[in-house]
Design an enzyme around this catalytic site. Structure first.
Site: not given
Ligand code: PGA
Length: 251
Positions: A9, A11, A95, A97, A167, A173, A213
């Site tokens: 992803n 983003k 997601h 976010e 997730e 993140g 992560s």
């Molecule tokens: P990350 O993000 O690997 O940077 O933690 C995962 C995601 O949001 O899909």
């Protein structure tokens, strides 16, 4: 057997030029990955050019969101069939976010998932608890509600073809990964929910990815868990070498 999925992803990162450069760098590094479904999700504006760049490589393309209507007076939205037209085979829906910053709810996730499926896209439906929900012992009830409402009214054969991404919001993140056991516990719970709601075939077939992560050094342990079928990778998908190392977890 469920085919593993490793999805990146991207983003809100990378221009068209940077996105195509990343794909071109990635292609030779993942050419020997074997039985892994590789997916990358660039920003909307880069999708079509990345699709051209990825052509023949076996790397699949996902959008990071979609709308549920096919067309109409919906300024700013993108329909699933247009994502297909741009070269996508997959789409990420719900997601955290989007849930956190853009008002996405289980109800909109449900509509988007149905629309994506109707357009022939593979939906990657995201669920996950916040730190506060985990610490107050509500992880399972939160996940249950998200799964039940996000997948409401979808036929078992449809659910069998879906990808679910677990997730935990506190792991995205932050550099904090759920332990292999913490992740497996929730994945097994999600699979049992799918069994109860949609039956054995859907539960055996649905692929459940872990996200939060994921890095080259923790992917093996996660992928060794019985109910973890892949990873949704954010930060570590932005560089060809780290994403390739994750894709090649089994090589
Ligand atoms: P990350 O993000 O690997 O940077 O933690 C995962 C995601 O949001 O899909």
């Amino acid at each position: 057997m469920r085919k593993p999925v490793i999805a990146g992803n991207w983003k809100l990162f990378k221009s068209i030029g940077e996105s195509t450069a990343l794909i071109n760098e990635l292609k030779p590094l993942v050419a020997g990955a074997g039985n892994v479904e590789i997916v990358v999700a660039p920003v909307f504006t880069a999708l079509n050019r990345v699709s051209d760049a990825a052509s023949g490589s076996g790397i699949n393309l996902a959008a990071q969101d979609c709308f549920w209507e096919e067309e109409g007076a919906f300024t700013g939205e993108v329909a699933p069939k247009l994502l297909k037209d741009a070269g996508c085979s997959h789409v990420i829906i719900g997601h955290s976010e989007r849930r956190q910053y853009f008002g996405e709810t289980d109800a909109t996730v449900n509509k988007k998932t149905k629309a994506a499926m109707a357009a022939g896209l593979t939906a990657i439906v995201c669920v996950g608890e916040t730190l506060e929900e985990r610490e107050s012992g509500r992880t399972f009830s939160v996940i249950e509600e998200q799964i039940q409402n996000s997948l409401a009214g979808i036929a078992p054969e449809g659910v069998a073809g879906l990808i679910i991404a677990y997730e935990p919001v506190w792991a995205i993140g932050t550099g904090k990964t759920a332990s292999d056991e913490q992740a497996q516990e929730v994945h097994a719970f999600i699979r049992s929910l799918i069994l109860n709601l949609f039956g054995q075939t859907a539960s055996d077939a649905v692929r459940i990815l872990y996200g939060g992560s994921v890095k080259p050094d923790n992917v093996k342990g996660l992928m060794g868990q019985a109910d973890i079928d892949g990873a949704l990778v954010g930060g570590a998908s932005l560089k060809a070498d780290s994403f390739a190392a994750i894709v090649n977890f089994g090589v």
